[in-house]
Design a protein around this motif. Structure first.
Motif, PDB file in Angstrom:
ATOM      1  N   UNK A   9       0.816  -1.201   0.000  1.00 23.92           N
ATOM      2  CA  UNK A   9       0.000   0.000   0.000  1.00 23.92           C
ATOM      3  C   UNK A   9       0.853   1.256   0.000  1.00 23.92           C
ATOM      4  N   UNK A  10       0.186   2.395  -0.163  1.00 24.79           N
ATOM      5  CA  UNK A  10       0.914   3.657  -0.154  1.00 24.79           C
ATOM      6  C   UNK A  10       0.072   4.781  -0.705  1.00 24.79           C
ATOM      7  N   UNK A  11       0.745   5.887  -0.986  1.00 28.43           N
ATOM      8  CA  UNK A  11       0.104   7.083  -1.537  1.00 28.43           C
ATOM      9  C   UNK A  11       0.443   7.186  -3.014  1.00 28.43           C
ATOM     10  N   UNK A  12      -0.570   7.370  -3.836  1.00 29.07           N
ATOM     11  CA  UNK A  12      -0.369   7.460  -5.275  1.00 29.07           C
ATOM     12  C   UNK A  12      -1.332   8.493  -5.841  1.00 29.07           C
ATOM     13  N   UNK A  13      -0.949   9.121  -6.935  1.00 29.65           N
ATOM     14  CA  UNK A  13      -1.821  10.084  -7.592  1.00 29.65           C
ATOM     15  C   UNK A  13      -2.875   9.361  -8.420  1.00 29.65           C
ATOM     16  N   UNK A  14      -3.987  10.020  -8.635  1.00 23.57           N
ATOM     17  CA  UNK A  14      -5.026   9.461  -9.484  1.00 23.57           C
ATOM     18  C   UNK A  14      -4.449   9.095 -10.849  1.00 23.57           C
ATOM     19  N   UNK A  15      -4.843   7.928 -11.343  1.00 25.28           N
ATOM     20  CA  UNK A  15      -4.315   7.426 -12.595  1.00 25.28           C
ATOM     21  C   UNK A  15      -3.105   6.528 -12.430  1.00 25.28           C
ATOM     22  N   UNK A  16      -2.565   6.497 -11.237  1.00 24.88           N
ATOM     23  CA  UNK A  16      -1.383   5.686 -10.972  1.00 24.88           C
ATOM     24  C   UNK A  16      -1.710   4.245 -10.666  1.00 24.88           C
ATOM     25  N   UNK A  17      -0.667   3.491 -10.290  1.00 18.76           N
ATOM     26  CA  UNK A  17      -0.809   2.056 -10.045  1.00 18.76           C
ATOM     27  C   UNK A  17      -0.131   1.662  -8.747  1.00 18.76           C
ATOM     28  N   UNK A  18      -0.660   0.600  -8.161  1.00 27.19           N
ATOM     29  CA  UNK A  18      -0.048  -0.041  -7.003  1.00 27.19           C
ATOM     30  C   UNK A  18      -0.279  -1.538  -7.127  1.00 27.19           C
ATOM     31  N   UNK A  19       0.628  -2.310  -6.549  1.00 27.32           N
ATOM     32  CA  UNK A  19       0.451  -3.762  -6.501  1.00 27.32           C
ATOM     33  C   UNK A  19       0.517  -4.212  -5.056  1.00 27.32           C
ATOM     34  N   UNK A  20      -0.578  -4.761  -4.579  1.00 26.59           N
ATOM     35  CA  UNK A  20      -0.647  -5.278  -3.219  1.00 26.59           C
ATOM     36  C   UNK A  20      -0.271  -6.754  -3.203  1.00 26.59           C
ATOM     37  N   UNK A  21       0.358  -7.163  -2.134  1.00 31.20           N
ATOM     38  CA  UNK A  21       0.709  -8.564  -1.940  1.00 31.20           C
ATOM     39  C   UNK A  21       0.119  -9.054  -0.625  1.00 31.20           C
ATOM     40  N   UNK A  22      -0.203 -10.316  -0.589  1.00 30.47           N
ATOM     41  CA  UNK A  22      -0.699 -10.956   0.633  1.00 30.47           C
ATOM     42  C   UNK A  22       0.039 -12.275   0.782  1.00 30.47           C
ATOM     43  N   UNK A  23       0.921 -12.323   1.733  1.00 39.14           N
ATOM     44  CA  UNK A  23       1.702 -13.532   1.990  1.00 39.14           C
ATOM     45  C   UNK A  23       1.021 -14.352   3.071  1.00 39.14           C
ATOM     46  N   UNK A  24       0.738 -15.610   2.741  1.00 39.71           N
ATOM     47  CA  UNK A  24       0.050 -16.499   3.680  1.00 39.71           C
ATOM     48  C   UNK A  24       1.036 -17.481   4.281  1.00 39.71           C
ATOM     49  N   UNK A  25       0.845 -17.772   5.541  1.00 38.70           N
ATOM     50  CA  UNK A  25       1.701 -18.748   6.203  1.00 38.70           C
ATOM     51  C   UNK A  25       0.871 -19.565   7.188  1.00 38.70           C
ATOM     52  N   UNK A  26       1.393 -20.692   7.568  1.00 36.18           N
ATOM     53  CA  UNK A  26       0.702 -21.539   8.529  1.00 36.18           C
ATOM     54  C   UNK A  26       0.043 -22.749   7.903  1.00 36.18           C
ATOM     55  N   UNK A  27      -0.248 -22.681   6.624  1.00 39.64           N
ATOM     56  CA  UNK A  27      -0.786 -23.811   5.886  1.00 39.64           C
ATOM     57  C   UNK A  27      -0.741 -23.475   4.407  1.00 39.64           C
ATOM     58  N   UNK A  28      -1.070 -24.445   3.568  1.00 40.19           N
ATOM     59  CA  UNK A  28      -1.096 -24.207   2.128  1.00 40.19           C
ATOM     60  C   UNK A  28      -2.475 -23.716   1.733  1.00 40.19           C
ATOM     61  N   UNK A  29      -2.501 -22.599   1.029  1.00 46.24           N
ATOM     62  CA  UNK A  29      -3.767 -21.974   0.666  1.00 46.24           C
ATOM     63  C   UNK A  29      -4.157 -22.207  -0.784  1.00 46.24           C
ATOM     64  N   UNK A  30      -3.483 -23.120  -1.459  1.00 39.92           N
ATOM     65  CA  UNK A  30      -3.715 -23.274  -2.897  1.00 39.92           C
ATOM     66  C   UNK A  30      -5.157 -23.660  -3.227  1.00 39.92           C
ATOM     67  N   UNK A  31      -5.861 -24.323  -2.291  1.00 40.84           N
ATOM     68  CA  UNK A  31      -7.244 -24.726  -2.564  1.00 40.84           C
ATOM     69  C   UNK A  31      -8.267 -23.837  -1.860  1.00 40.84           C
ATOM     70  N   UNK A  32      -7.790 -22.763  -1.292  1.00 41.76           N
ATOM     71  CA  UNK A  32      -8.679 -21.804  -0.644  1.00 41.76           C
ATOM     72  C   UNK A  32      -9.077 -20.731  -1.655  1.00 41.76           C
ATOM     73  N   UNK A  33     -10.251 -20.162  -1.477  1.00 44.27           N
ATOM     74  CA  UNK A  33     -10.555 -18.914  -2.155  1.00 44.27           C
ATOM     75  C   UNK A  33      -9.826 -17.804  -1.404  1.00 44.27           C
ATOM     76  N   UNK A  34      -9.182 -16.928  -2.152  1.00 45.70           N
ATOM     77  CA  UNK A  34      -8.450 -15.817  -1.558  1.00 45.70           C
ATOM     78  C   UNK A  34      -9.060 -14.524  -2.087  1.00 45.70           C
ATOM     79  N   UNK A  35      -9.454 -13.669  -1.179  1.00 44.25           N
ATOM     80  CA  UNK A  35     -10.139 -12.455  -1.581  1.00 44.25           C
ATOM     81  C   UNK A  35      -9.465 -11.195  -1.094  1.00 44.25           C
TER      82      UNK A  35
END
Length: 127
Positions: A9-35
């Motif tokens: 996350x962060x501050x960006x001007x209108x029209x700009x781009x950001x890429x969010x990441x979500x790192x999961x740990x504790x189990x394998x989430x490959x068969x989970x829905x991730x939202x």
């Protein structure tokens, strides 16, 4: 212990781009829905996008209408990480963005369908 940690996350001007990441740990989430959900000040938490497992290495993606064509959700199962690429950002996209995991893989849009949540990352889009 299951843990979801958002970043990007962060501050960006209108029209700009950001890429969010979500790192999961504790189990394998490959068969989970991730939202991804977001919550603006004074508003309820709302659905943004979800990726659901459809068998093998295939996944489906669904979006709220307001972000279709601008946001892309993806996942790297080997890294147990989910991403949200956000392009053409608008001031109304300003919110805290949360990652969530649904072990039933239902891909629903209700917060009540998700079992695990991250702490959130702030996205601010200036006009």
């Amino acid at each position: 212990q299951v843990q979801l940690v958002e970043s990007g996350g962060g501050l960006v001007q209108a029209g700009g781009s950001l890429k969010l990441s979500c790192a999961a740990s504790g189990r394998t989430f490959s068969r989970y829905a991730m939202g991804w959900f977001r919550q603006a000040p004074g508003k309820e938490r709302e659905f943004v996008a979800v990726t659901t497992w459809s068998g093998g290495s295939a996944y489906y993606a669904y979006y709220v209408d307001s972000v279709k064509g601008r946001f892309t959700i993806s996942r790297d199962s080997a890294k147990n990480t989910v991403y949200l690429q956000m392009n053409s950002l608008k001031p109304e996209d300003t919110a805290i963005y949360y990652c969530a995991a649904d072990r039933d893989n239902s891909g629903g849009r209700s917060i009540h369908e998700y079992d695990y949540w991250g702490q959130g990352t702030q996205v601010t889009v200036s006009s």
